[in-house]
Write a protein that holds these residues in place. Structure first.
Motif, PDB file in Angstrom:
ATOM      1  N   THR A 242      32.517  21.567 -54.987  1.00 13.31           N
ATOM      2  CA  THR A 242      33.546  22.076 -55.890  1.00 13.31           C
ATOM      3  C   THR A 242      32.911  23.003 -56.930  1.00 13.31           C
ATOM      4  N   GLU A 243      33.759  23.579 -57.770  1.00 14.45           N
ATOM      5  CA  GLU A 243      33.285  24.452 -58.840  1.00 14.45           C
ATOM      6  C   GLU A 243      33.885  24.014 -60.177  1.00 14.45           C
ATOM      7  N   LEU A 244      33.766  22.737 -60.464  1.00 12.17           N
ATOM      8  CA  LEU A 244      34.309  22.205 -61.717  1.00 12.17           C
ATOM      9  C   LEU A 244      33.549  22.760 -62.917  1.00 12.17           C
ATOM     10  N   LYS A 245      34.272  22.937 -64.010  1.00  8.64           N
ATOM     11  CA  LYS A 245      33.652  23.430 -65.235  1.00  8.64           C
ATOM     12  C   LYS A 245      33.522  22.291 -66.240  1.00  8.64           C
ATOM     13  N   PRO A 246      32.427  22.217 -66.986  1.00  8.49           N
ATOM     14  CA  PRO A 246      32.292  21.171 -68.011  1.00  8.49           C
ATOM     15  C   PRO A 246      33.300  21.392 -69.128  1.00  8.49           C
ATOM     16  N   VAL A 247      33.858  20.291 -69.622  1.00  7.03           N
ATOM     17  CA  VAL A 247      34.851  20.371 -70.702  1.00  7.03           C
ATOM     18  C   VAL A 247      34.139  20.211 -72.038  1.00  7.03           C
ATOM     19  N   PRO A 248      34.238  21.182 -72.938  1.00  3.49           N
ATOM     20  CA  PRO A 248      33.534  21.076 -74.227  1.00  3.49           C
ATOM     21  C   PRO A 248      34.130  19.992 -75.109  1.00  3.49           C
ATOM     22  N   GLN A 249      33.288  19.365 -75.911  1.00  4.00           N
ATOM     23  CA  GLN A 249      33.738  18.364 -76.866  1.00  4.00           C
ATOM     24  C   GLN A 249      34.125  19.055 -78.177  1.00  4.00           C
ATOM     25  N   ILE A 250      35.297  18.730 -78.673  1.00  7.22           N
ATOM     26  CA  ILE A 250      35.739  19.307 -79.938  1.00  7.22           C
ATOM     27  C   ILE A 250      35.213  18.435 -81.078  1.00  7.22           C
ATOM     28  N   PRO A 251      34.493  19.006 -82.043  1.00  2.42           N
ATOM     29  CA  PRO A 251      33.957  18.201 -83.154  1.00  2.42           C
ATOM     30  C   PRO A 251      35.065  17.442 -83.878  1.00  2.42           C
ATOM     31  N   LYS A 252      34.776  16.186 -84.239  1.00  2.71           N
ATOM     32  CA  LYS A 252      35.777  15.375 -84.939  1.00  2.71           C
ATOM     33  C   LYS A 252      36.202  16.024 -86.256  1.00  2.71           C
ATOM     34  N   SER A 253      35.270  16.748 -86.879  1.00  4.23           N
ATOM     35  CA  SER A 253      35.599  17.399 -88.148  1.00  4.23           C
ATOM     36  C   SER A 253      36.732  18.405 -87.985  1.00  4.23           C
ATOM     37  N   LEU A 254      36.852  18.992 -86.789  1.00  4.20           N
ATOM     38  CA  LEU A 254      37.946  19.921 -86.515  1.00  4.20           C
ATOM     39  C   LEU A 254      39.156  19.208 -85.926  1.00  4.20           C
ATOM     40  N   LEU A 255      38.884  18.244 -85.051  1.00  2.00           N
ATOM     41  CA  LEU A 255      39.957  17.575 -84.330  1.00  2.00           C
ATOM     42  C   LEU A 255      40.895  16.814 -85.256  1.00  2.00           C
ATOM     43  N   HIS A 256      40.353  16.277 -86.362  1.00  2.00           N
ATOM     44  CA  HIS A 256      41.152  15.444 -87.255  1.00  2.00           C
ATOM     45  C   HIS A 256      41.713  16.209 -88.454  1.00  2.00           C
ATOM     46  N   LEU A 257      41.682  17.518 -88.401  1.00  2.00           N
ATOM     47  CA  LEU A 257      42.239  18.305 -89.507  1.00  2.00           C
ATOM     48  C   LEU A 257      43.749  18.114 -89.600  1.00  2.00           C
ATOM     49  N   ASP A 258      44.241  18.068 -90.836  1.00  2.00           N
ATOM     50  CA  ASP A 258      45.680  17.943 -91.071  1.00  2.00           C
ATOM     51  C   ASP A 258      46.278  19.339 -91.227  1.00  2.00           C
ATOM     52  N   PRO A 259      47.126  19.783 -90.288  1.00  2.00           N
ATOM     53  CA  PRO A 259      47.675  21.145 -90.368  1.00  2.00           C
ATOM     54  C   PRO A 259      48.600  21.361 -91.557  1.00  2.00           C
ATOM     55  N   ASN A 260      49.054  20.286 -92.183  1.00  2.00           N
ATOM     56  CA  ASN A 260      49.968  20.404 -93.326  1.00  2.00           C
ATOM     57  C   ASN A 260      49.246  20.393 -94.678  1.00  2.00           C
ATOM     58  N   LEU A 261      47.927  20.248 -94.634  1.00  2.00           N
ATOM     59  CA  LEU A 261      47.161  20.165 -95.880  1.00  2.00           C
ATOM     60  C   LEU A 261      47.024  21.551 -96.526  1.00  2.00           C
ATOM     61  N   THR A 262      47.234  21.602 -97.837  1.00  2.00           N
ATOM     62  CA  THR A 262      47.055  22.861 -98.587  1.00  2.00           C
ATOM     63  C   THR A 262      46.254  22.582 -99.849  1.00  2.00           C
ATOM     64  N   PHE A 263      45.683  23.660-100.399  1.00  2.00           N
ATOM     65  CA  PHE A 263      44.883  23.564-101.623  1.00  2.00           C
ATOM     66  C   PHE A 263      45.441  24.530-102.672  1.00  2.00           C
ATOM     67  N   ASP A 264      45.125  24.237-103.923  1.00  2.00           N
ATOM     68  CA  ASP A 264      45.524  25.139-105.006  1.00  2.00           C
ATOM     69  C   ASP A 264      44.689  26.413-104.989  1.00  2.00           C
ATOM     70  N   ASP A 265      43.476  26.282-104.489  1.00  2.00           N
ATOM     71  CA  ASP A 265      42.563  27.423-104.453  1.00  2.00           C
ATOM     72  C   ASP A 265      42.824  28.269-103.195  1.00  2.00           C
ATOM     73  N   ASP A 266      43.083  29.563-103.393  1.00  2.00           N
ATOM     74  CA  ASP A 266      43.400  30.448-102.270  1.00  2.00           C
ATOM     75  C   ASP A 266      42.236  30.574-101.295  1.00  2.00           C
ATOM     76  N   GLU A 267      41.024  30.633-101.827  1.00  5.61           N
ATOM     77  CA  GLU A 267      39.864  30.756-100.972  1.00  5.61           C
ATOM     78  C   GLU A 267      39.712  29.544-100.054  1.00  5.61           C
ATOM     79  N   LYS A 268      39.943  28.335-100.623  1.00  2.00           N
ATOM     80  CA  LYS A 268      39.876  27.113 -99.818  1.00  2.00           C
ATOM     81  C   LYS A 268      40.957  27.123 -98.738  1.00  2.00           C
ATOM     82  N   ASN A 269      42.131  27.616 -99.091  1.00  2.00           N
ATOM     83  CA  ASN A 269      43.210  27.693 -98.113  1.00  2.00           C
ATOM     84  C   ASN A 269      42.837  28.613 -96.949  1.00  2.00           C
TER      85      ASN A 269
END
Length: 455
Positions: A242-269
């Motif tokens: 076969t020609e299967l491709k390895p599946v990359p692991q997504i870092p937990k630091s990215l995987l657990h991000l909250d898409p609804n989170l916002t900051f007061d600081d524009d740069e942080k946003n």
């Protein structure tokens, strides 16, 4: 190609390589914290690393006499009394099939635990965790097993004595014997042995409880064999071409991000939005590779399902477009005279019965064919002949549909031959009649005076 990881808990420091490849040292994982984590006790009692995580099963066994009913005390003693830099526990994380029920997973886990701990009576703690996938939302059940390589024998030992050096001349005076992978002759092959033996147990369980699974490939639900492999993608490709491709692991630091989170600081946003975009890009890449691998593994099942789906759609369309036997009989009733009304009435009744597949439809068709022949003799008109021919063809198609999955019966062959003969006769008469009409029409338009056809 299921997830399986293997590591040791020990006292002291361990070496590891960071993302740049540099070798560094860090404090070794604690067996006490490992125990608390997998059992969700102490500081982990109210903690879930994943939303909606469930602990389906927890069990400890083969504990020495000083902590028979307190496995927490065993792992605390291992952390306290094991020699410096000594191994306190072996830890295994193993993905479990989501197609199994909780009870079936527990049964499988008990077999795995027995395989790794029973022969040498290793003290162990095992747990099953289950949480939704961060990417697909599907269940991700997995096994956490930790065991000590110190074998529990018939001698009673205190916590302090249990972790001392083993005395082979007088076992009662020393600690419990430590039977490592090297002692067992497994050494560096232990990881592969664990994966291979687990594969056997998992596939035996799947064969018994869930031999197939439903996968969605290119929008189509496909039933495929439910089998796991302990091989890496590279080894699987080498073995099966076969020609299967390895599946990359997504870092937990990215995987657990909250898409609804916002900051007061524009740069942080802005920085946070960039991380979210990176996360979505990685998720999309993982999905694409998984879809590709599924097609590589189950392509022939997909094409078979696609063909079946297309045939079902075609049949459905034919059923929608096709005129029923009752409709054809009704049309015959409209164009025939009063002299054949009784026979046409019977034809309509038989056509209604013919559409009911719970009765002997071949008798209805055969009786109807005789009545149609009588109507044709008395109603020797072109429009009647054409409709009777259409009814014969409809009934012939009905016989073919009924016998499509198996050979025709004697009665089906007999009536099919009769219908084919009558269809051929009627079509010949209609064709000859059409040619005669055309000849008459052409003759009527011909003007002998100037050898031309009149408009």
């Amino acid at each position: 190609m299921y997830h399986a990881s293997y590591e040791h808990c020990s006292k002291g420091l361990v070496k590891y390589k960071d993302s740049s490849g540099t070798t560094k040292t860090k404090r070794a994982p604690s067996c006490v914290n490992r125990f608390r984590y997998i059992t969700r006790t102490a500081q982990y009692a109210n903690r879930n690393d994943h939303e909606n995580e469930v602990v389906e099963y927890v069990k400890s066994g083969n504990m020495p006499s000083f902590c028979t009913d307190r496995p927490d005390q065993f792992w605390e003693a291992a952390e306290l009394h094991e020699r410096k830099n000594g191994r306190t526990a072996t830890s295994l994380v193993l993905a479990l099939p989501k197609e199994l029920s909780v009870e079936q997973r527990i049964e499988l886990v008990e077999q795995i635990v027995q395989q790794f701990t029973e022969e040498y009576n290793f003290p162990y703690t095992v747990a099953i965790h289950n949480h939704p996938s961060e990417i697909t939302g599907e269940d991700q059940p997995h096994l956490h097993l930790m065991y000590s390589e110190r074998s529990v024998d018939e001698h009673d030992r205190t916590a302090d004595q249990f972790f001392k050096r083993y005395n082979d001349k007088d076992p009662a005076k020393g600690g419990a014997q430590k039977i490592t992978a090297d002692v067992r002759g497994e050494g560096k092959d232990l990881v592969n042995l664990i994966r291979a033996s687990s594969e056997v147990l998992i596939n035996e369980s799947l064969e018994q409880h869930a031999p197939t699974k439903i996968m969605k490939i290119k929008g189509i639900e496909v039933e495929v064999p439910n089998i796991v492999s302990c091989l890496s993608h590279a080894d699987y490709n080498k073995k099966f071409g076969t020609e299967l491709k390895p599946v990359p692991q997504i870092p937990k630091s990215l995987l657990h991000l909250d898409p609804n989170l916002t900051f007061d600081d524009d740069e942080k946003n802005r920085e946070y939005q960039q991380k979210l975009a990176e996360r979505e890009a990685l998720i999309q890449k993982v999905q694409e590779i998984r879809d590709y691998n599924n097609m590589e593994l189950y392509g022939h099942y997909y094409y078979a399902a696609l063909q079946k789906q297309n045939e079902a759609k075609k049949q459905q369309q034919q059923d929608i477009e096709r005129v029923s036997a009752s409709d054809l009989a009704y049309r015959l009733d409209l164009i025939t005279y009063q002299a054949t009304a009784d026979k046409v009435k019977q034809i309509r009744q038989l056509s209604a019965l013919q559409d009911d597949r719970s009765i002997n439809y071949i008798e209805a068709i055969e009786h109807k064919a005789s009545l149609l022949n009588d109507v044709l003799i008395k109603e020797n008109r072109k429009e009647v002949s054409a409709l009777v021919c259409e009814i014969y063809k409809h009934d012939l198609d009905t016989i073919r549909e009924h016998s499509s999955s198996e050979s025709m019966s004697y009665d089906e062959k007999r009536i099919s031959e009769r219908l084919n003969e009558r269809i051929s006769t009627i079509e010949h008469i209609l064709d000859r009649s059409t040619r005669t009409e055309q000849k008459v029409e052409n003759t009527q338009k011909y003007d002998d005076s100037d050898n031309t056809f009149r408009p």
